[in-house]
Design a protein around this motif. Structure first.
Motif, PDB file in Angstrom:
ATOM      1  N   GLY A 259       0.814  -1.221   0.000  1.00 35.62           N
ATOM      2  CA  GLY A 259       0.000   0.000   0.000  1.00 35.62           C
ATOM      3  C   GLY A 259       0.842   1.264   0.000  1.00 35.62           C
ATOM      4  O   GLY A 259       0.309   2.363   0.145  1.00 35.62           O
ATOM      5  N   GLY A 260       2.161   1.104  -0.115  1.00 33.23           N
ATOM      6  CA  GLY A 260       3.059   2.270  -0.164  1.00 33.23           C
ATOM      7  C   GLY A 260       3.152   2.993   1.172  1.00 33.23           C
ATOM      8  O   GLY A 260       3.454   4.186   1.220  1.00 33.23           O
ATOM      9  N   ILE A 261       2.909   2.286   2.265  1.00 29.39           N
ATOM     10  CA  ILE A 261       2.969   2.912   3.599  1.00 29.39           C
ATOM     11  C   ILE A 261       4.302   2.562   4.260  1.00 29.39           C
ATOM     12  O   ILE A 261       4.656   1.382   4.377  1.00 29.39           O
ATOM     13  CB  ILE A 261       1.791   2.427   4.474  1.00 29.39           C
ATOM     14  N   SER A 262       5.031   3.581   4.668  1.00 29.46           N
ATOM     15  CA  SER A 262       6.313   3.302   5.318  1.00 29.46           C
ATOM     16  C   SER A 262       6.080   3.140   6.818  1.00 29.46           C
ATOM     17  O   SER A 262       5.058   3.588   7.362  1.00 29.46           O
ATOM     18  CB  SER A 262       7.313   4.417   5.041  1.00 29.46           C
ATOM     19  N   ALA A 263       7.013   2.484   7.479  1.00 30.23           N
ATOM     20  CA  ALA A 263       6.840   2.240   8.916  1.00 30.23           C
ATOM     21  C   ALA A 263       8.189   2.207   9.606  1.00 30.23           C
ATOM     22  O   ALA A 263       9.183   1.778   9.039  1.00 30.23           O
ATOM     23  CB  ALA A 263       6.115   0.905   9.126  1.00 30.23           C
ATOM     24  N   GLU A 264       8.187   2.693  10.850  1.00 32.34           N
ATOM     25  CA  GLU A 264       9.336   2.512  11.747  1.00 32.34           C
ATOM     26  C   GLU A 264       9.164   1.123  12.333  1.00 32.34           C
ATOM     27  O   GLU A 264       8.118   0.823  12.926  1.00 32.34           O
ATOM     28  CB  GLU A 264       9.268   3.511  12.903  1.00 32.34           C
ATOM     29  N   VAL A 265      10.175   0.269  12.156  1.00 30.25           N
ATOM     30  CA  VAL A 265      10.036  -1.108  12.619  1.00 30.25           C
ATOM     31  C   VAL A 265      11.055  -1.394  13.728  1.00 30.25           C
ATOM     32  O   VAL A 265      12.249  -1.121  13.561  1.00 30.25           O
ATOM     33  CB  VAL A 265      10.220  -2.112  11.453  1.00 30.25           C
ATOM     34  N   TYR A 266      10.577  -1.916  14.847  1.00 30.77           N
ATOM     35  CA  TYR A 266      11.434  -2.301  15.973  1.00 30.77           C
ATOM     36  C   TYR A 266      11.258  -3.797  16.216  1.00 30.77           C
ATOM     37  O   TYR A 266      10.136  -4.257  16.440  1.00 30.77           O
ATOM     38  CB  TYR A 266      11.028  -1.542  17.246  1.00 30.77           C
ATOM     39  N   LEU A 267      12.370  -4.537  16.147  1.00 29.64           N
ATOM     40  CA  LEU A 267      12.291  -5.978  16.356  1.00 29.64           C
ATOM     41  C   LEU A 267      13.291  -6.425  17.411  1.00 29.64           C
ATOM     42  O   LEU A 267      14.475  -6.088  17.335  1.00 29.64           O
ATOM     43  CB  LEU A 267      12.572  -6.736  15.043  1.00 29.64           C
ATOM     44  N   GLY A 268      12.824  -7.188  18.365  1.00 27.37           N
ATOM     45  CA  GLY A 268      13.712  -7.673  19.419  1.00 27.37           C
ATOM     46  C   GLY A 268      13.625  -9.173  19.568  1.00 27.37           C
ATOM     47  O   GLY A 268      12.612  -9.793  19.222  1.00 27.37           O
ATOM     48  N   ALA A 269      14.720  -9.759  20.074  1.00 27.32           N
ATOM     49  CA  ALA A 269      14.732 -11.205  20.312  1.00 27.32           C
ATOM     50  C   ALA A 269      15.785 -11.516  21.367  1.00 27.32           C
ATOM     51  O   ALA A 269      16.587 -10.650  21.724  1.00 27.32           O
ATOM     52  CB  ALA A 269      15.034 -11.969  19.033  1.00 27.32           C
ATOM     53  N   ARG A 270      15.776 -12.763  21.839  1.00 23.04           N
ATOM     54  CA  ARG A 270      16.762 -13.195  22.827  1.00 23.04           C
ATOM     55  C   ARG A 270      18.170 -13.046  22.269  1.00 23.04           C
ATOM     56  O   ARG A 270      19.051 -12.517  22.891  1.00 23.04           O
ATOM     57  CB  ARG A 270      16.526 -14.668  23.175  1.00 23.04           C
ATOM     58  N   THR A 271      18.353 -13.557  21.048  1.00 25.11           N
ATOM     59  CA  THR A 271      19.666 -13.576  20.424  1.00 25.11           C
ATOM     60  C   THR A 271      19.523 -13.471  18.901  1.00 25.11           C
ATOM     61  O   THR A 271      18.428 -13.646  18.371  1.00 25.11           O
ATOM     62  CB  THR A 271      20.420 -14.870  20.856  1.00 25.11           C
ATOM     63  N   LYS A 272      20.627 -13.184  18.228  1.00 28.10           N
ATOM     64  CA  LYS A 272      20.618 -12.940  16.777  1.00 28.10           C
ATOM     65  C   LYS A 272      19.913 -14.042  15.974  1.00 28.10           C
ATOM     66  O   LYS A 272      19.122 -13.764  15.078  1.00 28.10           O
ATOM     67  CB  LYS A 272      22.075 -12.834  16.330  1.00 28.10           C
ATOM     68  N   THR A 273      20.195 -15.309  16.336  1.00 30.78           N
ATOM     69  CA  THR A 273      19.650 -16.423  15.546  1.00 30.78           C
ATOM     70  C   THR A 273      18.133 -16.578  15.703  1.00 30.78           C
ATOM     71  O   THR A 273      17.512 -17.355  14.992  1.00 30.78           O
ATOM     72  CB  THR A 273      20.339 -17.751  15.936  1.00 30.78           C
ATOM     73  N   CYS A 274      17.554 -15.841  16.655  1.00 28.73           N
ATOM     74  CA  CYS A 274      16.094 -15.898  16.818  1.00 28.73           C
ATOM     75  C   CYS A 274      15.398 -14.820  15.991  1.00 28.73           C
ATOM     76  O   CYS A 274      14.211 -14.555  16.179  1.00 28.73           O
ATOM     77  CB  CYS A 274      15.715 -15.750  18.288  1.00 28.73           C
ATOM     78  N   LEU A 275      16.136 -14.195  15.087  1.00 30.46           N
ATOM     79  CA  LEU A 275      15.547 -13.146  14.229  1.00 30.46           C
ATOM     80  C   LEU A 275      15.642 -13.551  12.757  1.00 30.46           C
ATOM     81  O   LEU A 275      16.340 -12.904  11.970  1.00 30.46           O
ATOM     82  CB  LEU A 275      16.284 -11.829  14.449  1.00 30.46           C
ATOM     83  N   PRO A 276      14.972 -14.641  12.367  1.00 31.46           N
ATOM     84  CA  PRO A 276      15.145 -15.140  10.999  1.00 31.46           C
ATOM     85  C   PRO A 276      14.474 -14.276   9.918  1.00 31.46           C
ATOM     86  O   PRO A 276      14.721 -14.480   8.739  1.00 31.46           O
ATOM     87  CB  PRO A 276      14.502 -16.529  11.055  1.00 31.46           C
ATOM     88  N   SER A 277      13.651 -13.314  10.325  1.00 32.04           N
ATOM     89  CA  SER A 277      12.874 -12.580   9.317  1.00 32.04           C
ATOM     90  C   SER A 277      13.503 -11.251   8.911  1.00 32.04           C
ATOM     91  O   SER A 277      12.924 -10.522   8.102  1.00 32.04           O
ATOM     92  CB  SER A 277      11.465 -12.304   9.844  1.00 32.04           C
ATOM     93  N   LEU A 278      14.680 -10.954   9.478  1.00 34.66           N
ATOM     94  CA  LEU A 278      15.265  -9.622   9.249  1.00 34.66           C
ATOM     95  C   LEU A 278      15.457  -9.282   7.778  1.00 34.66           C
ATOM     96  O   LEU A 278      15.097  -8.199   7.328  1.00 34.66           O
ATOM     97  CB  LEU A 278      16.620  -9.529   9.956  1.00 34.66           C
ATOM     98  N   SER A 279      16.042 -10.232   7.013  1.00 35.21           N
ATOM     99  CA  SER A 279      16.337  -9.924   5.613  1.00 35.21           C
ATOM    100  C   SER A 279      15.032  -9.769   4.823  1.00 35.21           C
ATOM    101  O   SER A 279      14.923  -8.938   3.922  1.00 35.21           O
ATOM    102  CB  SER A 279      17.236 -10.987   4.988  1.00 35.21           C
ATOM    103  N   GLN A 280      14.038 -10.584   5.206  1.00 35.35           N
ATOM    104  CA  GLN A 280      12.734 -10.497   4.519  1.00 35.35           C
ATOM    105  C   GLN A 280      12.105  -9.111   4.742  1.00 35.35           C
ATOM    106  O   GLN A 280      11.598  -8.492   3.801  1.00 35.35           O
ATOM    107  CB  GLN A 280      11.825 -11.580   5.070  1.00 35.35           C
ATOM    108  N   VAL A 281      12.169  -8.661   5.991  1.00 30.40           N
ATOM    109  CA  VAL A 281      11.613  -7.342   6.321  1.00 30.40           C
ATOM    110  C   VAL A 281      12.408  -6.264   5.567  1.00 30.40           C
ATOM    111  O   VAL A 281      11.833  -5.317   5.021  1.00 30.40           O
ATOM    112  CB  VAL A 281      11.648  -7.115   7.850  1.00 30.40           C
TER     113      VAL A 281
END
Ligand SMILES: Cc1cc2nc3c(=O)[nH]c(=O)nc-3n(C[C@H](O)[C@H](O)[C@H](O)COP(=O)(O)OP(=O)(O)OC[C@H]3O[C@@H](n4cnc5c(N)ncnc54)[C@H](O)[C@@H]3O)c2cc1C
Length: 284
Positions: free
Chosen positions: A144-166
Motif C-alpha cells: 500500500g506504499g505505507i512506510s513504517a518505523e520497525v522495531y524488532l527484538g529477540a533473545r539472540t541474533k539467531t532468533c531473528l530469521p525474518s530480518l532480511s525479509q523485512v
C-alpha cells in the motif's frame, strides 16, 4: 474440504477446514521453524493478524488444535506460511511434519489488524516469535506504499530469521537482542524508550502502532505508548481450546463501562488483535 461459519462480533465469517499439503518445513533458528502449506481457500481470505488452528496429530493426544498466526499468505500460489517456535508437545510434533504430508487446518480465524490510511505514520514493534503476524502486516503496508518505523527484538541474533525479509520489503528495522549479539544490547522496549527520549533522533509520533510479542514486552510497550497517547493494536496470544468462541479458555480482560470496569473477551473470535488502549494491562 469443508467450510464453517465462525461468529465474529455478530457477523458470520467463513472459515475453511481443509487438509493442507505441507510444501516446505525448514528449521530457521534454535527451535524455530518455517512452514509452507498449500491452502488456497484460506490464503485467499486471510488478512494480517488472523490465525489458523492446526491439528498437529491424527492421534488422540494432543487432542486440541494449536493456533498459529499467518506469517504470510500468497494468494496467487494459494500458499500459507507459518513461523513457529517449538515449546511443547504439539509444536514438537508439528516440527516433524514433512513435505508431502497433509495437515488439517482451520482458518482463517479471528479479527486481524485494522490497516492504516495512506499517509499515516506507522510503527511496528515485534518481540521474539511475535514477529509472525507482523511480517504479513508489513507486506500489506509495503504493497500500500505505507512506510513504517520497525522495531524488532529477540533473545539472540539467531532468533531473528525474518530480518532480511523485512529488509527486502523496504523497511529498515531497528533491532535489539537480550544478549547483545545483534543491534542494541537489551530489550526492544528499552531501545524504543531511548529513541523516544533522545532529542537528537527525530522521533515521529506515529498515528498507529502495531505490536505482537511476549506479555511482559507488550506491557512495557503499552506503558510507553499510553503515556504518549499513541493509539496501538496488539495481537494477544492466549492459550486456546476450540478457536471458534465455544470454550472459554482464551478469555482476556477488556475495559468496559460496567460496574467491574472490564469484561471478558475471547482472543479467538474477538481478537487476537485488540486496540491496546482497551486491554486491562495490569492483569494481562
Ligand atoms: C492467536 C495465536 C497465534 C499464535 N501464533 C503463533 C505463531 O505464529 N508462532 C508460534 O510459535 N506460536 C504462536 N502461538 C502460540 C502457539 O499456539 C503455542 O506455542 C502452541 O500452541 C504451544 O503448543 P505445544 O503443544 O507445543 O505446547 P504446550 O505443551 O501446549 O505448552 C508448552 C508451553 O508453551 C506455553 N504455551 C502454550 N500455548 C501458549 C500460548 N498460546 N501463548 C503463550 N505460551 C503458550 C505453555 O504455557 C507451556 O509453557 C500463537 C497463539 C495464539 C493464541
Amino acid at each position: 474440504m469443508g467450510s464453517i461459519g465462525t461468529s465474529v462480533k455478530g457477523r458470520v465469517e467463513l472459515s475453511f477446514l481443509i487438509d493442507a499439503l505441507v510444501i516446505k518445513q525448514e528449521r530457521v533458528g534454535p527451535g524455530l521453524y518455517f512452514m509452507e502449506l498449500q491452502a488456497p481457500e484460506i490464503a485467499r481470505k486471510a488478512v494480517p493478524g488472523q490465525f489458523v488452528h492446526m491439528q498437529v496429530s491424527r492421534e488422540l493426544e494432543p487432542l486440541l488444535r494449536r493456533p498459529f498466526s499467518i506469517y504470510n499468505a500468497d494468494q496467487d500460489k494459494g500458499r500459507l506460511e507459518l513461523l513457529y517456535q517449538v515449546v511443547g508437545k504439539g509444536t514438537e510434533i508439528l516440527s516433524k511434519a514433512a513435505p508431502g504430508q497433509n495437515l488439517s487446518v482451520l482458518g482463517p480465524l479471528g479479527r486481524g489488524f485494522v490497516l492504516p490510511e495512506k499517509g499515516q505514520k506507522v510503527m511496528v514493534v515485534g518481540g521474539g516469535i511475535g514477529i509472525a503476524p507482523l511480517v504479513f502486516l508489513l507486506k500489506e503496508l509495503a504493497a500500500g506504499g505505507i512506510s513504517a518505523e520497525v522495531y524488532l527484538g529477540a533473545r539472540t541474533k539467531t532468533c531473528l530469521p525474518s530480518l532480511s525479509q523485512v529488509g527486502s520489503m523496504g523497511f529498515q528495522p531497528k533491532v535489539a537482542s537480550d544478549d547483545g549479539t545483534i543491534g542494541y544490547h537489551g530489550q526492544i522496549t528499552a531501545l524504543l524508550e531511548r529513541d523516544m527520549a533522545d532529542t537528537a533522533i527525530a522521533f515521529l509520533k506515529p498515528d498507529m502502532a502495531y505490536a505482537c510479542g511476549p506479555k511482559p514486552m507488550l506491557k512495557s510497550l503499552a506503558r510507553l505508548l499510553l503515556a504518549k497517547h499513541i493509539p496501538f493494536q496488539v495481537s494477544l496470544e492466549e492459550h486456546m481450546g476450540c478457536g471458534v468462541g465455544a470454550c472459554l479458555s482464551c478469555a482476556c480482560k477488556i475495559k468496559a463501562n460496567n460496574q467491574e470496569g472490564y469484561l471478558y473477551r475471547h482472543v479467538c473470535v474477538n481478537g487476537p488483535v485488540f486496540p491496546g488502549e482497551e486491554v486491562v494491562w495490569d492483569e494481562a
